[in-house]
Design a protein around this motif. Sequence first.
Motif, mmCIF file in Angstrom:
data_model
loop_
_atom_site.group_PDB
_atom_site.id
_atom_site.type_symbol
_atom_site.label_atom_id
_atom_site.label_comp_id
_atom_site.label_asym_id
_atom_site.label_seq_id
_atom_site.Cartn_x
_atom_site.Cartn_y
_atom_site.Cartn_z
ATOM 1 N N LYS A 119 0.861 -1.421 -0.145
ATOM 2 C CA LYS A 119 -0.075 0.011 0.092
ATOM 3 C C LYS A 119 0.960 1.282 -0.165
ATOM 4 O O LYS A 119 2.010 1.183 0.218
ATOM 5 N N TYR B 80 -7.430 5.315 8.080
ATOM 6 C CA TYR B 80 -6.280 4.550 8.553
ATOM 7 C C TYR B 80 -5.399 5.398 9.545
ATOM 8 O O TYR B 80 -5.113 4.803 10.608
ATOM 9 N N THR C 127 -3.293 -2.814 20.740
ATOM 10 C CA THR C 127 -1.892 -2.492 19.921
ATOM 11 C C THR C 127 -1.505 -1.334 20.187
ATOM 12 O O THR C 127 -2.019 -0.646 20.820
ATOM 13 N N ASP D 218 2.334 -6.257 13.480
ATOM 14 C CA ASP D 218 1.178 -6.394 12.439
ATOM 15 C C ASP D 218 1.612 -5.852 11.270
ATOM 16 O O ASP D 218 1.438 -6.288 10.122
ATOM 17 N N THR D 219 1.982 -4.390 11.433
ATOM 18 C CA THR D 219 2.253 -3.472 10.087
ATOM 19 C C THR D 219 3.418 -2.665 10.267
ATOM 20 O O THR D 219 3.757 -2.134 11.340
ATOM 21 N N LEU E 278 5.061 0.772 8.880
ATOM 22 C CA LEU E 278 4.946 2.029 7.786
ATOM 23 C C LEU E 278 6.392 2.709 7.715
ATOM 24 O O LEU E 278 7.103 2.841 8.655
ATOM 25 N N THR F 198 11.023 -5.311 7.547
ATOM 26 C CA THR F 198 9.897 -6.022 6.789
ATOM 27 C C THR F 198 9.564 -7.361 6.973
ATOM 28 O O THR F 198 8.387 -7.699 6.878
ATOM 29 N N ALA G 239 6.994 -8.202 9.546
ATOM 30 C CA ALA G 239 5.805 -7.626 9.623
ATOM 31 C C ALA G 239 4.673 -8.328 8.630
ATOM 32 O O ALA G 239 4.975 -8.955 7.543
ATOM 33 N N THR G 240 3.399 -8.332 8.982
ATOM 34 C CA THR G 240 2.240 -9.038 7.953
ATOM 35 C C THR G 240 2.167 -8.021 6.722
ATOM 36 O O THR G 240 1.802 -8.379 5.748
ATOM 37 N N GLU G 241 1.847 -6.698 7.131
ATOM 38 C CA GLU G 241 1.880 -5.691 6.202
ATOM 39 C C GLU G 241 2.830 -4.541 6.026
ATOM 40 O O GLU G 241 3.142 -4.025 7.210
ATOM 41 N N ILE G 242 3.122 -4.146 4.997
ATOM 42 C CA ILE G 242 4.103 -3.088 4.811
ATOM 43 C C ILE G 242 3.465 -1.887 3.937
ATOM 44 O O ILE G 242 2.489 -2.102 2.908
ATOM 45 N N ILE G 243 3.591 -0.775 4.451
ATOM 46 C CA ILE G 243 2.801 0.489 3.828
ATOM 47 C C ILE G 243 3.721 1.670 3.889
ATOM 48 O O ILE G 243 4.438 1.855 4.693
#
Length: 264
Positions: free
Chosen positions: A2, A11, A30, A50-51, A53, A68, A71-75
Motif C-alpha cells: 500500500k 487508517y 496494539t 502487524d504493520t 509504515l 520488513t 511484519a504482516t503488512e508493509i505500507i
Amino acid sequence: MKDITSTQNSYIKQLVQLKDKSRDRKKSGTFLIEGQREISLALKGQYTIDTLLYCNDYIDNIQIETLTSAATEIIQVSKDVYQKLAYRDTTEGVIAIAQSKTLDLSDLTFDKPNPLILIAEAPEKPGNIGALLRTADAANVDAFIIANPKTDLYNPNIIRSSVGCVFTNQVASGSTDDIISFLKSKNINIFCAALQASKPYHTQDYTTATALVVGTEATGLSEAWRNQATQNIIIPMQGEIDSMNVSVAAGILVFEAKRQRQFA
C-alpha cells in the motif's frame, strides 16, 4: 504494498488516536513503535509486528529490508503522513504497529532460584518509568514490575525515554496487594526504600531471592509495602534534602544487589 499519501486517510487517523490515547491502545491491544532500534528490540523481545509504515524521505530500502520480514503488512507513506504519526523530532523513517502483551504477574518466569526484581509503585512520569526500565536493563534484573500503574506501559513517551528497554525487560504490572501476594508465594524477600523503620541499604543481604521496591519522590511507598517488607531500607543522605530521583535511587539499590552477587 500500500501507499498512503493523505493525512486525512481514515487508517492514519486511527493510528494518530492509537499514538495519543491510552484508551485506544487498550481497546485495540496494539500500539505504535517508532525507530529502527526500538522495533528491532521489540522483535527480539518476541513482540508481534502487524504493520510496518515507512517513509523513503527518511529511510532507504536497504535499512527497511532488515525489518520488513517480521511484519504482516508493509505500507509506504508520504512525508506529511509520517510526520503526523511520528512522536520524535529526530526520526528514522519507520513506525510499527505491534500487539501488546498482557503483562500479567502469572506470566513472569524465573530461571534461577534467587531472582532479582525491581518494583516501582505508582510512578506517574513517563520519563521516570523510562529511566527505571533503562536501569533494569543495565543491571539485567529478572523482572521489572509496576504496582498500581498510572499510565499504560506502551505510552510512546515511555518507549522513547526507555530507548526500547520496555521490550528488553521481563515486565509485569498489578495492584500492590496482588504483587505482595505474588512475591510471598515465591518466597521472595521484599526490601522497601522508605524513611520509616529503615536500615542502611548496604547492610542488607540481597543474594537470596530479592525484590527491591521504590516509590515516588512525592509520597514514597504506601503503608502496605512498608508493613509487608522483609526490611525497609534507606540510602543515607548527606546533603540538605531527604530524597532523590526514583531512578537514581533504584540504580543505587539494584547495583548494590548486583555487586553482592558478583554481577551474576
